[in-house]
Motif scaffolding. Structure first.
Motif, PDB file in Angstrom:
ATOM      1  N   THR A 138       0.538  -1.073   0.363  1.00 24.92           N
ATOM      2  CA  THR A 138      -0.185   0.055   0.222  1.00 24.92           C
ATOM      3  C   THR A 138       0.745   0.948  -0.138  1.00 24.92           C
ATOM      4  N   SER A 139       2.602   1.008   0.436  1.00 24.73           N
ATOM      5  CA  SER A 139       2.542   2.422   1.031  1.00 24.73           C
ATOM      6  C   SER A 139       4.640   2.050   0.708  1.00 24.73           C
ATOM      7  N   GLU A 183       7.248   2.994   1.957  1.00 23.21           N
ATOM      8  CA  GLU A 183       7.423   2.759   2.904  1.00 23.21           C
ATOM      9  C   GLU A 183       7.219   1.227   3.630  1.00 23.21           C
ATOM     10  N   ILE A 242       3.677   1.810   8.871  1.00 20.08           N
ATOM     11  CA  ILE A 242       3.683   1.945   7.703  1.00 20.08           C
ATOM     12  C   ILE A 242       2.950   2.826   6.649  1.00 20.08           C
ATOM     13  N   GLY A 243       2.337   3.637   7.634  1.00 17.88           N
ATOM     14  CA  GLY A 243       1.273   4.782   6.622  1.00 17.88           C
ATOM     15  C   GLY A 243       0.600   4.691   7.897  1.00 17.88           C
ATOM     16  N   HIS A 262      -5.809  -1.386   2.394  1.00 17.64           N
ATOM     17  CA  HIS A 262      -4.879  -1.041   2.161  1.00 17.64           C
ATOM     18  C   HIS A 262      -5.216   0.661   1.301  1.00 17.64           C
ATOM     19  N   LEU A 263      -5.654   0.493  -0.732  1.00 24.00           N
ATOM     20  CA  LEU A 263      -4.803   2.196  -0.125  1.00 24.00           C
ATOM     21  C   LEU A 263      -6.652   2.815   0.016  1.00 24.00           C
ATOM     22  N   MET A 316      -5.948   3.439   3.498  1.00 25.52           N
ATOM     23  CA  MET A 316      -5.203   4.001   4.653  1.00 25.52           C
ATOM     24  C   MET A 316      -3.526   4.211   3.769  1.00 25.52           C
ATOM     25  N   LYS A 317      -3.220   5.329   3.802  1.00 25.43           N
ATOM     26  CA  LYS A 317      -2.237   5.771   2.702  1.00 25.43           C
ATOM     27  C   LYS A 317      -0.392   6.081   3.404  1.00 25.43           C
ATOM     28  N   SER A 318       0.383   6.232   2.703  1.00 22.10           N
ATOM     29  CA  SER A 318       2.128   6.467   2.932  1.00 22.10           C
ATOM     30  C   SER A 318       1.982   7.715   4.376  1.00 22.10           C
ATOM     31  N   ASP A 319       3.432   7.417   4.750  1.00 19.81           N
ATOM     32  CA  ASP A 319       2.699   8.827   5.403  1.00 19.81           C
ATOM     33  C   ASP A 319       4.115   9.542   4.709  1.00 19.81           C
ATOM     34  N   TYR A 320       4.686   9.275   3.584  1.00 14.36           N
ATOM     35  CA  TYR A 320       6.236   9.565   3.286  1.00 14.36           C
ATOM     36  C   TYR A 320       5.791  10.277   1.163  1.00 14.36           C
ATOM     37  N   PRO A 329       3.054   9.036  -2.389  1.00 15.41           N
ATOM     38  CA  PRO A 329       1.581   8.839  -2.453  1.00 15.41           C
ATOM     39  C   PRO A 329       1.447   7.559  -2.850  1.00 15.41           C
ATOM     40  N   ALA A 330       1.586   6.866  -3.481  1.00 13.69           N
ATOM     41  CA  ALA A 330       1.440   5.952  -3.772  1.00 13.69           C
ATOM     42  C   ALA A 330      -0.038   6.253  -5.035  1.00 13.69           C
TER      43      ALA A 330
END
Lengths: 399, 99
Positions: free
Chosen positions: A234-235, A237, B64-65, B78-79, B82-86, B88-89
């Motif tokens: 998903t991300s 990281e 991981i997000g 999944h997308l 949730m989302k990345s903290d760094y 964008p996917a």
């Protein structure tokens, strides 16, 4: 006991390739025809498409044409491009590689250049075979790289940690192991710093990941593909944490740059992200660009972990394909060397697959063809990049 | 016996599927029963506990997000939640729109 081809710098090759190198896209067709005519998997095509000069590309080509797996070189120039063919040929010659250059404009066009190139390959191959010296090769003399591509949610659980186990074994035996893609270490920098052999290396590791984050942020994308998401990642990281498992558990002995050789045995991070503001685009446009950089750092073999199912191999150094996903393995078995997805189904342990990888490395070093070699995969990609000399803080013996 | 889904670290609040899981399937992860909300492919994540918007998602013991929409235990993670903290996917269609 393994054996290898001895080179003048003391390194030993596990293959004895003749590379035909086009120095600009305008010479690509002629070079490909010459390689096709040779009909010999040892005669391999590599090249650089651009007409403008680039120090990084020249440095990469110098390293690749004198790689221990390369015995001889034929350069294909159109004639008017900027690539410094004289410097490249001189470097190969200084390293005792038979080298010939065909300049298409001087040879008289396509047909004559192809004829001249075919004759040049024949002469170079004869010289390479006459000069061949086979000597015993120890596992401690191997340089092994690793990369993951087409990653999914299984990669970080099976294939990547299995490579980590293999890396631990190889490093304990005195080999050089290289893991890569600082953009895929985003989120792991703190843990990496704790594994650094010295405080200077810890700083270099953290700085390289922060540079990667800035760079990818400016580009608008991380090193994250739609297929990664379809496979359950998903991300960035999350992908990083899985990719990082390839590095195993030993101390990290330094950060090296593309085309730079590790100063001694141990574990190294290859910093693929160029310095400064983004200038020529993404650091590496595709997996084979990274594989090319690992090879330019001296890698004899690259361990490629895939979940979604990559099929690529490489010119110069064999690629060992480690399939992390058991469903993918069943679908694409003909492309895969190692079935690491067994771990997910309880049919093997990480340690068992790690040992299998080390045994396969020894067999491939001894000459056994990998799946991608059998299938004729010899991908190669080299594009523009900014380069900078490596800082002394990156090396273990500094300060 | 081979598990259906595993937690990679005791710190984790998601589990990873070791085989495809059907919608409505009841699975056991470390003796906790989870009812899976939708069909989840191999390698994907499901919530091990109730996740609240703003929580960090933890896998490999690492964040991981962040959770963007509440996701009860057993939900596919999944997308969409949730989302990345760094960084964008992106998916294939999104990439096309931005080109």
């Amino acid at each position: 006991m393994m054996s290898g081809w001895l080179r003048s710098d003391g390194r030993k090759g596990i293959r004895n390739a003749i590379v035909v190198v086009y120095l600009v896209e305008c010479a690509h067709h002629v070079a490909r025809r010459i390689v096709d005519a040779a009909a010999d998997p040892r005669v391999q095509l590599i090249g650089f498409p651009g007409c403008y000069p680039n120090d990084y590309a020249l440095g990469m080509m110098k390293a690749l044409t004198t790689h221990p797996n390369v015995g001889g070189v034929v350069l294909l120039s159109l004639g008017c491009e900027s690539f410094n063919r004289e410097a490249l040929a001189a470097n190969a010659q200084q390293n005792d590689r038979p080298v010939e250059t065909v300049v298409i404009q001087e040879a008289g066009g396509t047909r004559k250049a192809i004829e001249a190139g075919i004759a040049a390959v024949a002469r170079v191959r004869n010289l390479v075979d006459e000069q061949a010296v086979r000597v015993p090769l120890n596992i401690s003399e191997l340089v092994i790289g690793t990369i993951c591509g087409g990653s999914d949610g299984t990669s970080g659980i099976t294939g990547n940690p299995a490579v980590g186990r293999a890396f631990d074994t190889l490093i304990d035996a005195g080999a050089i192991c290289i893991f890569e893609e600082t953009g895929e270490m985003i989120g792991c920098e703190g843990h990496m710093a704790e594994r650094a052999a010295t405080p200077q290396i810890a700083e270099a590791l953290v700085a390289s990941v922060h540079k990667a984050e800035r760079y990818y942020r400016a580009m608008g994308y991380g090193s994250f593909s739609p297929g990664n998401a379809e496979g359950g990642l998903t991300s960035q990281e999350e992908k990083s944490a899985g990719a990082y498992a390839k590095s195993g558990s030993r101390p990290i002995d330094g950060v090296i740059l593309p085309a730079e050789r590790a100063p001694g045995p141990g574990l190294y991070l290859l910093d693929v992200v160029p310095p400064g503001d983004p200038k020529f685009g993404f650091p590496n446009i595709v997996d084979n660009a990274e594989i090319g950089e690992l090879i330019a750092c001296g890698a004899h073999i690259n361990l490629f972990v895939t979940g979604r199912g990559s099929v690529v191999g490489s010119a110069i150094s064999p690629v060992v394909k480690i399939c992390a996903n058991p469903e993918t393995f069943r679908r694409m078995e003909g492309d895969m060397d190692i079935d690491a997805g067994r771990i997910l189904e309880g049919r093997a342990t990480l340690d068992e697959v790690g040992k299998e990888i080390v045994a396969l490395i020894e067999a491939v070093a001894q000459g056994q063809a990998t799946r991608s070699e059998e299938l004729g995969h010899q991908e190669f990609v080299l594009t523009y990049k900014s380069s900078a000399p490596s800082g002394p803080s990156c090396m273990p013996n500094a300060a | 016996m081979n598990p259906t889904a595993i937690r990679l670290s005791p710190l984790d609040n998601v589990a990873v599927c070791c085989r495809p899981i059907e919608a409505g399937e009841r699975i056991l992860v470390e003796e906790r029963e989870l009812v899976i909300d939708v069909a989840v492919p191999i390698g994907h994540k499901v919530a091990f506990v109730d996740l609240k918007k703003g929580d960090k998602v933890r896998k490999y013991g690492m964040p991981i997000g962040s959770v963007t929409v509440d996701a009860p235990a057993g939900s596919w993670v999944h997308l969409h939640n949730m989302k990345s903290d760094y960084l964008p996917a992106h998916m294939r269609d999104a990439a096309g729109d931005q080109a």
